[in-house]
Write a protein that holds these residues in place. Structure first.
Motif, PDB file in Angstrom:
ATOM      1  N   TRP A 116       0.843  -1.193   0.000  1.00 38.75           N
ATOM      2  CA  TRP A 116       0.000   0.000   0.000  1.00 38.75           C
ATOM      3  C   TRP A 116       0.878   1.242   0.000  1.00 38.75           C
ATOM      4  CZ3 TRP A 116      -4.624   1.694  -0.930  1.00 38.75           C
ATOM      5  CH2 TRP A 116      -5.069   2.881  -0.369  1.00 38.75           C
ATOM      6  N   HIS A 117       0.596   2.177  -0.914  1.00 33.96           N
ATOM      7  CA  HIS A 117       1.382   3.408  -1.011  1.00 33.96           C
ATOM      8  C   HIS A 117       0.588   4.637  -0.577  1.00 33.96           C
ATOM      9  CE1 HIS A 117       4.626   1.287  -3.034  1.00 33.96           C
ATOM     10  NE2 HIS A 117       3.697   0.714  -3.786  1.00 33.96           N
ATOM     11  N   GLY A 118      -0.641   4.438  -0.175  1.00 29.28           N
ATOM     12  CA  GLY A 118      -1.438   5.542   0.342  1.00 29.28           C
ATOM     13  C   GLY A 118      -2.494   6.046  -0.614  1.00 29.28           C
ATOM     14  N   THR A 119      -3.178   7.071  -0.189  1.00 32.68           N
ATOM     15  CA  THR A 119      -4.234   7.692  -0.982  1.00 32.68           C
ATOM     16  C   THR A 119      -3.610   8.614  -2.021  1.00 32.68           C
ATOM     17  OG1 THR A 119      -5.740   7.592   0.887  1.00 32.68           O
ATOM     18  CG2 THR A 119      -6.284   9.158  -0.858  1.00 32.68           C
ATOM     19  N   VAL A 120      -4.077   8.495  -3.256  1.00 35.54           N
ATOM     20  CA  VAL A 120      -3.514   9.311  -4.331  1.00 35.54           C
ATOM     21  C   VAL A 120      -4.517  10.305  -4.912  1.00 35.54           C
ATOM     22  CG1 VAL A 120      -1.742   7.659  -4.987  1.00 35.54           C
ATOM     23  CG2 VAL A 120      -3.988   7.508  -6.031  1.00 35.54           C
ATOM     24  N   LEU A 121      -5.798  10.136  -4.611  1.00 33.48           N
ATOM     25  CA  LEU A 121      -6.809  11.057  -5.129  1.00 33.48           C
ATOM     26  C   LEU A 121      -7.894  11.224  -4.082  1.00 33.48           C
ATOM     27  CD1 LEU A 121      -7.970  12.654  -7.564  1.00 33.48           C
ATOM     28  CD2 LEU A 121      -9.134  10.559  -8.229  1.00 33.48           C
ATOM     29  N   THR A 122      -8.156  12.470  -3.695  1.00 31.31           N
ATOM     30  CA  THR A 122      -9.227  12.762  -2.752  1.00 31.31           C
ATOM     31  C   THR A 122     -10.042  13.934  -3.263  1.00 31.31           C
ATOM     32  OG1 THR A 122      -7.847  14.246  -1.456  1.00 31.31           O
ATOM     33  CG2 THR A 122      -7.929  11.958  -0.737  1.00 31.31           C
ATOM     34  N   GLY A 123     -11.268  14.011  -2.855  1.00 29.00           N
ATOM     35  CA  GLY A 123     -12.131  15.120  -3.241  1.00 29.00           C
ATOM     36  C   GLY A 123     -12.799  15.710  -2.013  1.00 29.00           C
TER      37      GLY A 123
END
Length: 51
Positions: free
Chosen positions: A16-23
């Motif tokens: 897992w490399h983390g969250t890459v897109l959030t809104g």
């Protein structure tokens, strides 16, 4: 809303490399997107857009 980034070499163990897109909801009714763009040379750039 969020999109994650993970990699795998054997289809069994994922890294897992983390969250890459959030809104996020914007007060004017739109949404602001925050994402990390991968650039040449393994560098990254944090970007934001109002949509």
């Amino acid at each position: 809303m969020a999109t994650g980034y993970a990699t795998c070499t054997d289809s069994l163990q994922w890294t897992w490399h983390g969250t890459v897109l959030t809104g996020l909801a914007h007060p004017t009714g739109g949404h602001r997107l925050y994402y990390e763009a991968r650039l040449p040379g393994e560098s990254h750039e944090l970007r934001t857009e109002l949509v």
